[in-house]
Scaffold this motif. Structure first.
Motif, PDB file in Angstrom:
ATOM      1  N   MET A  91     -13.884  10.727  16.433  1.00 48.21           N
ATOM      2  CA  MET A  91     -13.440  10.008  15.248  1.00 48.21           C
ATOM      3  C   MET A  91     -13.668   8.511  15.432  1.00 48.21           C
ATOM      4  O   MET A  91     -13.466   7.984  16.510  1.00 48.21           O
ATOM      5  N   ALA A  92     -14.017   7.865  14.367  1.00 48.00           N
ATOM      6  CA  ALA A  92     -14.263   6.424  14.406  1.00 48.00           C
ATOM      7  C   ALA A  92     -12.947   5.653  14.381  1.00 48.00           C
ATOM      8  O   ALA A  92     -11.983   6.062  13.736  1.00 48.00           O
ATOM      9  N   GLN A  93     -12.924   4.554  15.113  1.00 44.80           N
ATOM     10  CA  GLN A  93     -11.761   3.671  15.118  1.00 44.80           C
ATOM     11  C   GLN A  93     -11.764   2.832  13.851  1.00 44.80           C
ATOM     12  O   GLN A  93     -12.836   2.574  13.291  1.00 44.80           O
ATOM     13  N   PRO A  94     -10.585   2.387  13.363  1.00 39.62           N
ATOM     14  CA  PRO A  94     -10.580   1.484  12.208  1.00 39.62           C
ATOM     15  C   PRO A  94     -11.192   0.137  12.580  1.00 39.62           C
ATOM     16  O   PRO A  94     -11.175  -0.254  13.744  1.00 39.62           O
ATOM     17  N   ASN A  95     -11.723  -0.540  11.599  1.00 40.86           N
ATOM     18  CA  ASN A  95     -12.351  -1.835  11.791  1.00 40.86           C
ATOM     19  C   ASN A  95     -11.336  -2.842  12.332  1.00 40.86           C
ATOM     20  O   ASN A  95     -10.295  -3.062  11.730  1.00 40.86           O
ATOM     21  N   LYS A  96     -11.614  -3.438  13.502  1.00 39.70           N
ATOM     22  CA  LYS A  96     -10.667  -4.358  14.149  1.00 39.70           C
ATOM     23  C   LYS A  96     -10.384  -5.584  13.279  1.00 39.70           C
ATOM     24  O   LYS A  96      -9.248  -5.987  13.104  1.00 39.70           O
ATOM     25  N   LYS A  97     -11.455  -6.205  12.771  1.00 37.85           N
ATOM     26  CA  LYS A  97     -11.276  -7.417  11.987  1.00 37.85           C
ATOM     27  C   LYS A  97     -10.565  -7.111  10.673  1.00 37.85           C
ATOM     28  O   LYS A  97      -9.654  -7.817  10.279  1.00 37.85           O
ATOM     29  N   GLY A  98     -10.992  -6.074  10.024  1.00 38.62           N
ATOM     30  CA  GLY A  98     -10.328  -5.646   8.800  1.00 38.62           C
ATOM     31  C   GLY A  98     -10.626  -6.545   7.624  1.00 38.62           C
ATOM     32  O   GLY A  98     -11.347  -7.534   7.727  1.00 38.62           O
ATOM     33  N   PRO A  99     -10.044  -6.218   6.480  1.00 37.61           N
ATOM     34  CA  PRO A  99     -10.262  -7.008   5.266  1.00 37.61           C
ATOM     35  C   PRO A  99      -9.566  -8.365   5.331  1.00 37.61           C
ATOM     36  O   PRO A  99      -8.651  -8.570   6.116  1.00 37.61           O
ATOM     37  N   ILE A 100     -10.009  -9.270   4.473  1.00 41.01           N
ATOM     38  CA  ILE A 100      -9.442 -10.621   4.425  1.00 41.01           C
ATOM     39  C   ILE A 100      -8.231 -10.667   3.499  1.00 41.01           C
ATOM     40  O   ILE A 100      -7.267 -11.367   3.758  1.00 41.01           O
ATOM     41  N   LYS A 101      -8.266  -9.888   2.417  1.00 39.74           N
ATOM     42  CA  LYS A 101      -7.192  -9.898   1.417  1.00 39.74           C
ATOM     43  C   LYS A 101      -5.891  -9.353   2.008  1.00 39.74           C
ATOM     44  O   LYS A 101      -5.879  -8.289   2.613  1.00 39.74           O
ATOM     45  N   THR A 102      -4.790 -10.097   1.845  1.00 39.65           N
ATOM     46  CA  THR A 102      -3.500  -9.615   2.330  1.00 39.65           C
ATOM     47  C   THR A 102      -2.621  -9.217   1.152  1.00 39.65           C
ATOM     48  O   THR A 102      -2.732  -9.785   0.060  1.00 39.65           O
ATOM     49  N   VAL A 103      -1.762  -8.226   1.396  1.00 42.97           N
ATOM     50  CA  VAL A 103      -0.779  -7.816   0.399  1.00 42.97           C
ATOM     51  C   VAL A 103       0.603  -7.948   1.028  1.00 42.97           C
ATOM     52  O   VAL A 103       0.756  -7.870   2.245  1.00 42.97           O
ATOM     53  N   ASP A 104       1.601  -8.196   0.192  1.00 51.16           N
ATOM     54  CA  ASP A 104       2.982  -8.251   0.645  1.00 51.16           C
ATOM     55  C   ASP A 104       3.598  -6.882   0.413  1.00 51.16           C
ATOM     56  O   ASP A 104       3.511  -6.335  -0.679  1.00 51.16           O
ATOM     57  N   ILE A 105       4.241  -6.335   1.443  1.00 49.59           N
ATOM     58  CA  ILE A 105       4.859  -5.020   1.358  1.00 49.59           C
ATOM     59  C   ILE A 105       6.370  -5.205   1.330  1.00 49.59           C
ATOM     60  O   ILE A 105       6.931  -5.905   2.179  1.00 49.59           O
ATOM     61  N   PHE A 106       7.033  -4.583   0.339  1.00 50.52           N
ATOM     62  CA  PHE A 106       8.467  -4.740   0.122  1.00 50.52           C
ATOM     63  C   PHE A 106       9.165  -3.389   0.200  1.00 50.52           C
ATOM     64  O   PHE A 106       8.571  -2.360  -0.123  1.00 50.52           O
ATOM     65  N   CYS A 107      10.445  -3.400   0.556  1.00 51.46           N
ATOM     66  CA  CYS A 107      11.301  -2.210   0.487  1.00 51.46           C
ATOM     67  C   CYS A 107      11.537  -1.914  -0.991  1.00 51.46           C
ATOM     68  O   CYS A 107      11.839  -2.825  -1.769  1.00 51.46           O
ATOM     69  N   TYR A 151       0.154  -7.604   5.089  1.00 47.06           N
ATOM     70  CA  TYR A 151      -0.790  -6.630   5.624  1.00 47.06           C
ATOM     71  C   TYR A 151      -2.170  -6.848   5.037  1.00 47.06           C
ATOM     72  O   TYR A 151      -2.307  -7.096   3.844  1.00 47.06           O
ATOM     73  N   ARG A 152      -3.205  -6.755   5.893  1.00 46.63           N
ATOM     74  CA  ARG A 152      -4.590  -6.872   5.445  1.00 46.63           C
ATOM     75  C   ARG A 152      -5.064  -5.499   4.985  1.00 46.63           C
ATOM     76  O   ARG A 152      -5.510  -4.700   5.785  1.00 46.63           O
ATOM     77  N   LYS A 153      -4.945  -5.233   3.692  1.00 44.37           N
ATOM     78  CA  LYS A 153      -5.259  -3.925   3.133  1.00 44.37           C
ATOM     79  C   LYS A 153      -6.665  -3.910   2.574  1.00 44.37           C
ATOM     80  O   LYS A 153      -7.085  -4.844   1.922  1.00 44.37           O
ATOM     81  N   GLY A 154      -7.374  -2.834   2.830  1.00 44.40           N
ATOM     82  CA  GLY A 154      -8.703  -2.641   2.258  1.00 44.40           C
ATOM     83  C   GLY A 154      -8.630  -1.637   1.121  1.00 44.40           C
ATOM     84  O   GLY A 154      -7.841  -0.704   1.171  1.00 44.40           O
ATOM     85  N   GLY A 155      -9.433  -1.824   0.105  1.00 41.77           N
ATOM     86  CA  GLY A 155      -9.470  -0.887  -1.020  1.00 41.77           C
ATOM     87  C   GLY A 155      -8.365  -1.150  -2.021  1.00 41.77           C
ATOM     88  O   GLY A 155      -7.541  -2.040  -1.861  1.00 41.77           O
ATOM     89  N   LYS A 156      -8.364  -0.305  -3.072  1.00 38.39           N
ATOM     90  CA  LYS A 156      -7.387  -0.513  -4.136  1.00 38.39           C
ATOM     91  C   LYS A 156      -6.514   0.711  -4.361  1.00 38.39           C
ATOM     92  O   LYS A 156      -5.880   0.844  -5.386  1.00 38.39           O
ATOM     93  N   GLY A 157      -6.453   1.600  -3.394  1.00 40.22           N
ATOM     94  CA  GLY A 157      -5.655   2.811  -3.525  1.00 40.22           C
ATOM     95  C   GLY A 157      -4.204   2.592  -3.147  1.00 40.22           C
ATOM     96  O   GLY A 157      -3.754   1.465  -2.905  1.00 40.22           O
ATOM     97  N   ALA A 158      -3.473   3.687  -3.071  1.00 41.87           N
ATOM     98  CA  ALA A 158      -2.062   3.650  -2.704  1.00 41.87           C
ATOM     99  C   ALA A 158      -1.910   3.285  -1.222  1.00 41.87           C
ATOM    100  O   ALA A 158      -2.846   3.445  -0.431  1.00 41.87           O
ATOM    101  N   LEU A 159      -0.740   2.808  -0.857  1.00 44.71           N
ATOM    102  CA  LEU A 159      -0.452   2.449   0.526  1.00 44.71           C
ATOM    103  C   LEU A 159       0.099   3.686   1.231  1.00 44.71           C
ATOM    104  O   LEU A 159       1.242   4.080   1.002  1.00 44.71           O
ATOM    105  N   VAL A 160      -0.714   4.310   2.067  1.00 46.77           N
ATOM    106  CA  VAL A 160      -0.341   5.535   2.756  1.00 46.77           C
ATOM    107  C   VAL A 160       0.003   5.244   4.203  1.00 46.77           C
ATOM    108  O   VAL A 160       0.941   5.808   4.759  1.00 46.77           O
ATOM    109  N   LYS A 161      -0.765   4.338   4.818  1.00 48.53           N
ATOM    110  CA  LYS A 161      -0.565   4.008   6.228  1.00 48.53           C
ATOM    111  C   LYS A 161      -0.839   2.534   6.459  1.00 48.53           C
ATOM    112  O   LYS A 161      -1.570   1.908   5.693  1.00 48.53           O
ATOM    113  N   CYS A 162      -0.228   1.988   7.513  1.00 51.68           N
ATOM    114  CA  CYS A 162      -0.468   0.608   7.925  1.00 51.68           C
ATOM    115  C   CYS A 162      -0.854   0.618   9.393  1.00 51.68           C
ATOM    116  O   CYS A 162      -0.042   1.024  10.235  1.00 51.68           O
TER     117      CYS A 162
END
Length: 83
Positions: free
Chosen positions: A1-17, A27-38
């Motif tokens: 299995m491939a490892q996730p990209n170390k550098k990752g995306p530039i865009k950050t999102v704020d995650i709230f309870c 969190y530096r999230k890639g894509g526009k889908g739901a937040l399943v894992k961090c």
């Protein structure tokens, strides 16, 4: 299995309870889908004192896991929101 990209995306999102609206991560999230894992290496700021527990309402919002060989948090459905 491939490892996730170390550098990752530039865009950050704020995650709230979802119950008390306390900020949990920046969190530096890639894509526009739901937040399943961090991936831990993509968290730029962590506002929690105990991993996977909200600091104000003390509710569990995620579970620690190994995904593709990298440490991550698997989000529990409906416990977090992000902007």
């Amino acid at each position: 299995m491939a490892q996730p990209n170390k550098k990752g995306p530039i865009k950050t999102v704020d995650i709230f309870c979802s119950s008390c609206k306390t900020q949990l991560f920046k969190y530096r999230k890639g894509g526009k889908g739901a937040l399943v894992k961090c991936f831990k290496e993509r968290i730029s700021q962590d506002f929690t004192k105990i991993p996977c527990i909200c600091p104000s309402c003390e509710r569990a919002f995620a579970r620690p896991a190994l995904i593709r060989g990298a440490p991550a948090y698997k989000m529990i459905g409906g416990k977090v929101t992000f902007k």
